[in-house]
Write a protein that holds these residues in place. Structure first.
Motif, PDB file in Angstrom:
ATOM      1  N   GLY A  96     -57.303  56.612  17.804  1.00  0.00           N
ATOM      2  CA  GLY A  96     -55.968  56.897  18.333  1.00  0.00           C
ATOM      3  C   GLY A  96     -55.155  57.710  17.342  1.00  0.00           C
ATOM      4  O   GLY A  96     -55.440  57.750  16.147  1.00  0.00           O
ATOM      5  N   GLY A  97     -54.138  58.388  17.858  1.00  0.00           N
ATOM      6  CA  GLY A  97     -53.258  59.167  16.994  1.00  0.00           C
ATOM      7  C   GLY A  97     -53.918  60.370  16.366  1.00  0.00           C
ATOM      8  O   GLY A  97     -53.555  60.776  15.260  1.00  0.00           O
ATOM      9  N   VAL A  98     -54.860  60.972  17.065  1.00  0.00           N
ATOM     10  CA  VAL A  98     -55.643  62.046  16.456  1.00  0.00           C
ATOM     11  C   VAL A  98     -54.795  63.273  16.128  1.00  0.00           C
ATOM     12  O   VAL A  98     -54.958  63.894  15.071  1.00  0.00           O
ATOM     13  CB  VAL A  98     -56.850  62.439  17.343  1.00  0.00           C
ATOM     14  N   PHE A  99     -53.846  63.629  17.020  1.00  0.00           N
ATOM     15  CA  PHE A  99     -53.037  64.830  16.766  1.00  0.00           C
ATOM     16  C   PHE A  99     -52.088  64.604  15.596  1.00  0.00           C
ATOM     17  O   PHE A  99     -51.865  65.503  14.778  1.00  0.00           O
ATOM     18  CB  PHE A  99     -52.282  65.230  18.033  1.00  0.00           C
ATOM     19  N   ALA A 100     -51.556  63.412  15.509  1.00  0.00           N
ATOM     20  CA  ALA A 100     -50.683  63.094  14.377  1.00  0.00           C
ATOM     21  C   ALA A 100     -51.467  63.131  13.069  1.00  0.00           C
ATOM     22  O   ALA A 100     -50.964  63.605  12.045  1.00  0.00           O
ATOM     23  CB  ALA A 100     -50.046  61.721  14.568  1.00  0.00           C
ATOM     24  N   SER A 101     -52.698  62.635  13.094  1.00  0.00           N
ATOM     25  CA  SER A 101     -53.499  62.608  11.867  1.00  0.00           C
ATOM     26  C   SER A 101     -53.894  64.021  11.439  1.00  0.00           C
ATOM     27  O   SER A 101     -53.911  64.331  10.245  1.00  0.00           O
ATOM     28  CB  SER A 101     -54.741  61.728  12.039  1.00  0.00           C
ATOM     29  N   ILE A 102     -54.182  64.886  12.418  1.00  0.00           N
ATOM     30  CA  ILE A 102     -54.509  66.287  12.098  1.00  0.00           C
ATOM     31  C   ILE A 102     -53.284  66.984  11.520  1.00  0.00           C
ATOM     32  O   ILE A 102     -53.338  67.610  10.448  1.00  0.00           O
ATOM     33  CB  ILE A 102     -55.007  67.031  13.352  1.00  0.00           C
ATOM     34  N   GLY A 106     -62.117  64.803   5.874  1.00  0.00           N
ATOM     35  CA  GLY A 106     -61.720  64.012   7.041  1.00  0.00           C
ATOM     36  C   GLY A 106     -60.292  63.536   6.949  1.00  0.00           C
ATOM     37  O   GLY A 106     -59.716  63.449   5.864  1.00  0.00           O
ATOM     38  N   THR A 107     -59.706  63.229   8.089  1.00  0.00           N
ATOM     39  CA  THR A 107     -58.347  62.700   8.090  1.00  0.00           C
ATOM     40  C   THR A 107     -58.287  61.291   7.510  1.00  0.00           C
ATOM     41  O   THR A 107     -57.219  60.817   7.142  1.00  0.00           O
ATOM     42  CB  THR A 107     -57.781  62.682   9.526  1.00  0.00           C
ATOM     43  N   SER A 108     -59.462  60.634   7.404  1.00  0.00           N
ATOM     44  CA  SER A 108     -59.523  59.278   6.863  1.00  0.00           C
ATOM     45  C   SER A 108     -60.969  58.938   6.554  1.00  0.00           C
ATOM     46  O   SER A 108     -61.890  59.677   6.919  1.00  0.00           O
ATOM     47  CB  SER A 108     -58.975  58.273   7.873  1.00  0.00           C
ATOM     48  N   SER A 109     -61.178  57.811   5.903  1.00  0.00           N
ATOM     49  CA  SER A 109     -62.535  57.289   5.761  1.00  0.00           C
ATOM     50  C   SER A 109     -63.075  56.939   7.148  1.00  0.00           C
ATOM     51  O   SER A 109     -62.334  56.466   8.000  1.00  0.00           O
ATOM     52  CB  SER A 109     -62.531  56.035   4.881  1.00  0.00           C
ATOM     53  N   GLY A 110     -64.339  57.184   7.358  1.00  0.00           N
ATOM     54  CA  GLY A 110     -64.946  56.865   8.644  1.00  0.00           C
ATOM     55  C   GLY A 110     -64.620  57.831   9.760  1.00  0.00           C
ATOM     56  O   GLY A 110     -64.938  57.572  10.918  1.00  0.00           O
ATOM     57  N   ALA A 111     -64.005  58.979   9.433  1.00  0.00           N
ATOM     58  CA  ALA A 111     -63.651  59.950  10.476  1.00  0.00           C
ATOM     59  C   ALA A 111     -64.877  60.673  11.025  1.00  0.00           C
ATOM     60  O   ALA A 111     -64.846  61.187  12.143  1.00  0.00           O
ATOM     61  CB  ALA A 111     -62.657  60.968   9.919  1.00  0.00           C
ATOM     62  N   GLY A 112     -65.948  60.706  10.231  1.00  0.00           N
ATOM     63  CA  GLY A 112     -67.166  61.373  10.681  1.00  0.00           C
ATOM     64  C   GLY A 112     -67.617  62.490   9.767  1.00  0.00           C
ATOM     65  O   GLY A 112     -68.357  63.383  10.195  1.00  0.00           O
TER      66      GLY A 112
END
Length: 494
Positions: A170-176, A10-16
């Protein structure tokens, strides 16, 4: 079928990640494959005890249910449980090997690659597909060198990778883009697709962004999962269950004490499936006083949490409310707090050797070196004011506790140790999953309903059946929103 695997990071904790692994496990199982979940290292508030008495992450136990398998520690060979004071309890192959500081464990974990591979190889030999879950972010640069749970693990077991990103933050494209860009070239080659999670709205509005991020990263978007309500266990504190729910006099209002070292809050899930039950997680004494039942849940550090309750004024308020007749249930660490004192002669939980409890039950607890980890089934006797009218019923659950409890209160089970007891309006038990027992829960809730003048109800579905229904709901949502054929192609090409 030759064994295949696929990893979810995941891009972060809690991303799914956990819910994606659960969904994929169910899809593959329903399609006729033998499937196993795997997470090499898990840091979690919620744990589970297997039939063999081994401790593992609760999320992997749920994923095992999705695969129609019994949970086994090899699905999660390393479990880390924060205990306070920047220390963690390390569970290796289902058994505690002691507490460590973060720096100490960072040096120690490089020794665990063989344990991880041994566990994975066992699953590999008995499964056609393994679905592997990462932890946190795969590009934590400060700890990436000795990674054994994200891209380092993917390399160890030669797994293709799916990246999950949470658009609701928020910021999903930046995180990817940022996550993939920070990977090493050989790591980026493993990333075969992206799933965007928790989208609210029309996907068509998102399409220009999806096309652009595919162009920038060279990685296809495999699906966009909508934001949806799903009632399955949460792995850690990244949960909406802690959000406050206002009380309602036409419902049963239950206050759950949100302890500083809260553990196994999934015990409450079986109560929340009842439509007329409101659950509120309480952090301050002034929030208490309008509930029909108070629950003190499990704790990873009973003494420190008990100390915290005293310092916040919560302990005094709980004692006051108990004297006014408010029913209180203590589970595991919460059970220990109900007694006269908690002793820690070996310093298992810290420097405090003895601390007075709430004094609501005539018991005391001593922290021992050996940890009790066992599944439980037995007869619960409906004695005393709290359980008057229940009769003798069979209950099941599991125990995870360092303490041994004894005292003058009568045991409500047929065991030679204190598993459950009650006095007046107080009930204490070591059984995690106590509310999963339908007859017990119906009795408690109907007793509360009668006290408020509400209509009695009889549940027509067990919590186990409810949970399977939610997992099947998740599978359906996955099939509707994710390109499952593309995922099978990723499996075949690896």
């Amino acid at each position: 079928m030759k064994h295949k695997n696929i990893m979810v990071v995941g891009t972060s904790s809690g991303a799914g990640k956990s819910i994606t692994v659960t969904g994929l496990c169910r899809v593959f199982f329903k399609d006729g494959y033998t499937v196993s979940p795997f997470k090499s290292q898990n840091m979690a508030l919620n744990s589970y005890i297997t039939k063999e008495g081994h401790e593992m992450g609760r999320a992997q136990a749920l994923q095992a249910i999705a695969c129609d398998k019994d949970a086994h520690y090899k699905m999660n060979p390393i479990l880390l449980k924060p205990t306070g004071d920047r220390r963690i309890q390390v569970i290796l192959n289902g058994k505690s090997i002691g507490n460590m500081g973060g720096f100490e464990y960072g040096k120690f974990k490089s020794n665990l690659k063989k344990e991880i591979m041994d566990a994975y190889d066992e699953l590999k030999n008995e499964s056609e597909i393994c679905v592997i879950e990462g932890a946190g972010s795969p590009v934590e640069l400060n700890i990436k060198q000795d990674d054994i749970v994200n891209m380092g693990l993917a390399q160890m077991i030669d797994a293709p990778v799916i990246l999950v990103a949470d658009i609701d933050r928020g910021g999903v494209f930046a995180s990817i883009y940022g996550t993939i860009s920070l990977m090493e070239p050989e790591e980026r080659e493993r990333v075969k697709g992206v799933i965007i999670n928790k989208f609210r709205g029309n996907v068509d509005i998102l399409r220009p962004g999806l096309e652009k991020i595919e162009e920038l990263t060279g990685v296809p978007i495999l699906g966009v999962m909508p934001y949806f309500e799903l009632d399955i266990e949460d792995e850690d504190g990244v949960t909406e269950k802690f959000n406050k729910i206002k009380t309602n006099n036409n419902n049963i209002n239950i206050s759950v004490i949100k302890l500083k070292h809260l553990s196994n809050f999934t015990d409450i899930d079986a109560l929340s499936i009842n439509e007329d039950v409101n659950i509120n997680y309480i952090t301050s004494f002034y929030e208490l006083g309008n509930e029909d039942l108070i629950i003190i849940p499990g704790s990873k550090n009973t003494i420190d949490d008990l100390k915290d309750l005293k310092e916040k004024g919560m302990a005094q308020e709980l004692i006051k409310l108990s004297r006014k007749g408010t029913p209180i249930i203590g589970i595991c660490g919460g059970f220990q707090m109900l007694g006269g004192k908690v002793l820690d002669p070996y310093g298992i939980e810290g420097d405090i050797k003895e601390l007075p409890g709430l004094g609501l039950l005539d018991i005391e607890t001593t922290m021992e070196k050996e940890k009790v980890t066992t599944q439980y089934s037995g007869i619960l006797k409906g004695k005393g004011e709290f359980l008057k009218g229940l009769g003798d019923i069979e209950v099941k659950g599991y125990e995870i506790h360092q303490g041994v409890t004894s005292g003058q209160e009568e045991s409500l089970t047929l065991d030679d140790r204190l598993v459950a007891t009650s006095k007046d309006n107080i009930f204490g038990t070591y059984l995690h999953g106590i509310f999963d027992n339908l007859e017990f829960t119906d009795f408690i809730l109907n007793k509360l309903r009668e006290k408020k003048g509400l209509e009695r109800k009889v549940s027509n579905i067990s919590f186990d059946e409810y949970r399977i229904g939610e997992i099947d709901k998740l599978e359906k949502i996955f099939r509707e929103n994710v390109d499952i054929e593309a995922i099978y192609k990723i499996l075949e090409e690896n």
